[in-house]
Design a protein around this motif. Sequence first.
Motif, PDB file in Angstrom:
ATOM      1  N   HIS A   1       3.649 -12.597   1.710  1.00  0.00           N
ATOM      2  CA  HIS A   1       4.442 -13.850   0.893  1.00  0.00           C
ATOM      3  C   HIS A   1       4.867 -14.690   1.769  1.00  0.00           C
ATOM      4  O   HIS A   1       4.606 -14.678   3.046  1.00  0.00           O
TER       5      HIS A   1
ATOM      6  N   ASP B   1       6.421 -14.172   5.234  1.00  0.00           N
ATOM      7  CA  ASP B   1       6.016 -13.130   6.281  1.00  0.00           C
ATOM      8  C   ASP B   1       5.006 -13.396   7.457  1.00  0.00           C
ATOM      9  O   ASP B   1       5.311 -12.793   8.465  1.00  0.00           O
TER      10      ASP B   1
ATOM     11  N   HIS C   1       2.658  -5.994   0.986  1.00  0.00           N
ATOM     12  CA  HIS C   1       2.058  -5.865   2.404  1.00  0.00           C
ATOM     13  C   HIS C   1       1.203  -5.205   2.824  1.00  0.00           C
ATOM     14  O   HIS C   1       0.173  -5.390   3.571  1.00  0.00           O
TER      15      HIS C   1
END
Length: 278
Positions: free
Chosen positions: A26, A29, A151
Amino acid sequence: MADRNAPGALQVIKTPDYEAMVIGAHPDDDDFGAGGTSALWAKQGKKIVWVVMTDGTEGSEVPAYIDTELMLEREQEQRMACETLGVQAVEFLRFPDGHLTNNEAARKAIVRLIRKYRPRVVFTHDPTQHFYAPDPNEKPDDTAYLNHPDHRATGNIVLDAIFPAVGNPRSYRELLAEGFPPYQVHELYLFFTGEDNTYIDISETIELKAKGLECHVSQFGPEANILEMIRNWGAETAKEAKEKKGVEMEYAEAFRRIKLYVPKKEEPESKNEAEMEL
Ligand SMILES: [Zn+2]
């Protein structure tokens, strides 16, 4: 490979162009995971590129927001953060936020980008990290948190792209026509991992890391004390570095470093030398 010298065999390029590619799920991150190291290496004159896998459209608690508006706002925030840190390039792959899977399209997109930028090091999420949980016997009142599925998907996509496809001349042969020959990544640095083995001293860039994160106004609001949060986290990581490795740092970022390829001494180290050999 056995047929390395066969007629038509394609050489795998081993000379990097960029020093590092940071690949996060994202917008923000990459900043949390490797913002300090990226800024530090950029200050040292190294070329850094960031990649964002998803469109970031689930990064809000307001169901009425228009997806495209939120996506463009977050991409703009990410560009501003990159500029703040000295990161030269950023790529947005715009897979749907919250629904990322380790699929063919995602792997191919990453193979294309790694072959395009030829980073020596690839940073990404540790795909094996399913949750972050304290020992209930030691800290019975501390809550755990689960790692975001995007993730884990990102980590899996990147690792599966790096091996075997990025370096395999027969994988995604249509990319050869686009001008992207196979390439060998030298090292992986995984962030948000429970298996840290490498600590980077980011004392010089801790303020820049916080300034980069402050660009993500849609996520934290203008009033959040990001510098304090980042300092606390960086100091905590530095403490871990002292305990595990005996090194003194004020602020650190931690990674699980995995070497995939070590250039031999006789091989050319710089792009110019490699070009001169041709
Ligand atoms: Zn995320």
